[in-house]
Design a protein around this motif. Structure first.
Motif, PDB file in Angstrom:
ATOM      1  N   GLY A  30      34.080 -36.082 -19.255  1.00  0.00           N
ATOM      2  CA  GLY A  30      32.689 -36.409 -18.941  1.00  0.00           C
ATOM      3  C   GLY A  30      32.371 -37.894 -18.972  1.00  0.00           C
ATOM      4  N   VAL A  31      33.042 -38.691 -18.161  1.00  0.00           N
ATOM      5  CA  VAL A  31      32.782 -40.139 -18.169  1.00  0.00           C
ATOM      6  C   VAL A  31      31.828 -40.529 -17.036  1.00  0.00           C
ATOM      7  N   ASP A  32      31.019 -41.567 -17.307  1.00  0.00           N
ATOM      8  CA  ASP A  32      30.098 -42.136 -16.317  1.00  0.00           C
ATOM      9  C   ASP A  32      30.495 -43.594 -16.072  1.00  0.00           C
ATOM     10  N   PHE A  33      30.592 -43.999 -14.833  1.00  0.00           N
ATOM     11  CA  PHE A  33      30.775 -45.428 -14.531  1.00  0.00           C
ATOM     12  C   PHE A  33      30.457 -45.700 -13.070  1.00  0.00           C
ATOM     13  N   ASP A  34      30.198 -46.977 -12.771  1.00  0.00           N
ATOM     14  CA  ASP A  34      29.928 -47.419 -11.403  1.00  0.00           C
ATOM     15  C   ASP A  34      30.739 -48.666 -11.105  1.00  0.00           C
ATOM     16  N   VAL A  35      31.434 -48.660  -9.995  1.00  0.00           N
ATOM     17  CA  VAL A  35      32.208 -49.836  -9.590  1.00  0.00           C
ATOM     18  C   VAL A  35      31.461 -50.528  -8.461  1.00  0.00           C
ATOM     19  N   ARG A  36      31.084 -51.796  -8.694  1.00  0.00           N
ATOM     20  CA  ARG A  36      30.333 -52.554  -7.685  1.00  0.00           C
ATOM     21  C   ARG A  36      31.285 -53.229  -6.706  1.00  0.00           C
TER      22      ARG A  36
END
Lengths: 315, 274
Positions: A30-36
């Motif tokens: 259950g990981v959350d992340f955003d790569v810009r």
């Protein structure tokens, strides 16, 4: 493609992303992340933290078990082929085509991507120069050194001019010169505006290359930020490393109390986290504690990791 | 060579075709590999020729004539030669898919690299099948040409031996792919090669009419195996004695191909996607 940046300018968008293997093991929980776009994004963590499983899900080579994942605005569950057409993947273990020569490896890869021959020839030439393998173009892959194979794998990953390059432990197992050459090439790549996702268990690699980091441990993300932010948030400015003779260490009995914000006990030394290492060392000497050696250094990501998980990165 | 790939509208048939079309890349890859070593491919042409000379002509000097299942009699060499077209197709296809695919699947990790591109499992399986089919067909067709010039093709229907040999090659290429995905170590090769391929080669009616020579229960078992049908089909076309039996051979081989291919794709998926 028409459906590029739909998820608010993030090239990779994950919410509750989970990987469970057939044997029941949960590698990513259950990981959350955003790569810009245009940034180098790092996954830092020890072996088995779930970094590679996360990368393989992004690369569409491992099915998502649960949660949301979008890569370049597309869903790996239904658009894997379209996503893969725009990715460059450098896997943890080189899987170059050992039956082909150096140049043929790039030529053939271009064919898999349906790149027209004239474009492929030009890119092959440029990439071999970029990774400094143009003189080995006609050689077989197997006699190449580890660093050369790694560079060829990186060249191969760039053959389709990808929007996103995924590198899973790009320098593990390489000697220092080979690592520095590779870092330099990756840095060049970043300067050209490529978006990179890198996993590593080397804090120096993370500090050198990554604009933004997530620290993973036991399938979860335990911290997130730029390398500087992570150090500022989770560690002190400086660290005093002390080594003692065995019997001295056994009989310390709190003699160091109050000297540092926090004391970490490692098998071979004690780490004293403090704003001013020299000052703390003076205080230790004032208390006449017999030390074998002392070292003052700046806090690093290793300290952040130790603080967050109680363990070292490289074991 | 087309440079532009059309965006594929989802539709199962269009999708299936686009995968088959992309599979040619793997054939290209194998051609690229063998570009440097054509001699390896070429050497396989001789094996069935040696069998034809050694057994077809050698034993043929003593045996001279063989009765077919329907009672007609043909020269021994004309009996053995079409079977060797079928075994050439089998051996070429099985060798390529068992040994070479095993190496790429388990040691070289070649397919892991391919899967990072728009190529998928189906493309890899079909591509390897097509390549093995091409290699095996070379041997089968070479054998056919030699037969032809030796006057061993007895019927004009014999020209259909070529498409029939392609089907036999495809069936064994698919079966080899399916089989290799179950092998774990190099030692496991002994099972398919020694206990399946070799007995089939000897007992599928290659060198003698099994119906006349073997006990009935054994013949029944053999009639369930693919090489028997391949030989029966090709020999029928070569001798011109064709009946309902050859239609069954054809259907058997098509079904065997389809089931093997399905197993191969599923097994490779199980092995490569985790």
């Amino acid at each position: 493609m028409q459906n590029s940046m739909t998820t608010s300018e993030s090239l990779v968008h994950a919410r509750g992303l989970t990987k469970r293997y057939a044997n029941g093991f949960t590698a990513v929980d259950g990981v959350d992340f955003d790569v810009r776009p245009g940034k180098a994004f790092g996954f830092l963590g020890p072996n088995g933290a779930g970094k590679t499983s996360t990368m393989r899900m992004i690369a569409c080579s491992s099915p998502v078990s649960d949660g949301t994942l979008s890569v370049i605005g597309m869903d790996p569950r239904t658009q894997a082929r379209e996503i893969k057409a725009r990715l460059g993947v450098v896997p943890q273990i080189d899987n170059l085509d050992t039956e082909l020569t150096v140049r043929e490896n790039l030529e053939m890869y271009a064919r898999y991507f349906d790149i027209p021959r004239s474009v492929a020839d030009q890119r092959t030439k440029e990439l071999l120069e970029f990774v400094q393998l143009d003189e080995r173009a006609k050689d077989q892959v197997e006699p190449l050194s580890g660093g050369m194979k790694r560079r060829l794998t990186i060249a191969r990953a760039l053959i389709n001019d990808p929007d996103l390059v995924i590198l899973d432990e790009p320098t593990t197992g390489l000697d220092p010169q080979a690592r520095h050459l590779l870092w330099e090439r990756l840095y060049q790549l970043k300067r050209r505006g490529a978006t990179l996702i890198i996993t590593t268990h080397y804090m120096d690699e993370a500090e050198q290359l990554c604009d933004h980091l997530v620290v993973m441990d036991k399938a979860k993300i335990v911290a997130e930020g730029s390398p500087r932010q992570l150090i500022d948030q989770h560690s002190t400015k400086e660290v005093l490393e002390l080594r003692f003779a065995d019997q001295t260490r056994d009989n310390l009995n709190g003699q160091l109390d109050g000297l540092a914000d926090r004391i970490e006990e490692l098998p071979d030394r004690l780490l004293l986290y403090t704003a001013n290492g020299e000052r703390t060392l003076e205080q230790v000497n004032e208390r006449q504690i017999p030390i074998e050696s002392a070292l003052v250094r700046r806090s690093s990501l290793e300290d952040v990791f130790l603080r967050l998980t109680g363990r070292s990165l490289v074991e | 060579m087309t440079a532009i790939t059309q965006p594929v509208q989802a539709g199962p048939l269009a999708e299936a075709w686009s995968r088959i079309w992309r599979a040619r890349r793997l054939v290209e890859r194998n051609i690229m590999v063998y570009r440097h070593q054509w001699i390896i491919i070429f050497s396989g042409v001789f094996e069935p020729i040696f069998y034809l000379v050694g057994i077809g002509l050698g034993l043929g000097g003593i045996i001279r004539e063989v009765p077919l299942a329907n009672g007609e009699v043909v020269a021994y060499a004309a009996f053995v030669a079409p079977a060797l077209v079928a075994t050439a197709a089998m051996n070429g296809a099985v060798f390529e898919t068992i040994f070479n695919v095993f190496f790429k699947l388990n040691y070289a990790k070649t397919y892991d690299g391919v899967l990072a591109t728009p190529m998928g499992i189906t493309e890899i399986a079909i591509g390897e099948m097509l390549w093995a089919l091409m290699r095996a067909s070379l041997y089968a067709v070479a054998m056919f040409v030699i037969m032809f010039f030796m006057g061993l093709v007895l019927s004009p229907l014999g020209i259909l031996m070529i498409p029939a040999a392609l089907l036999v090659a495809a069936a064994f290429a698919a079966a080899g792919l399916a089989g290799t995905s179950y092998l774990r170590t190099v030692n496991d090769f002994d099972v398919p090669m020694g206990l399946i391929v070799m007995p089939m080669f000897l007992f599928s009616g290659t060198f003698f009419p099994i119906e006349l020579a073997l006990p009935e229960w054994l013949v029944t078992i053999i009639q369930f195996t693919p090489l028997y049908h391949g030989i029966n089909l090709i020999r029928g076309l070569s001798t011109g004695i064709v009946g309902i039996g050859q239609l069954w051979d054809l259907l058997y081989l098509l079904a065997f191909f389809a089931v093997s291919m399905w197993i191969a794709i599923n097994q490779m998926e199980r092995k490569l996607i985790k």
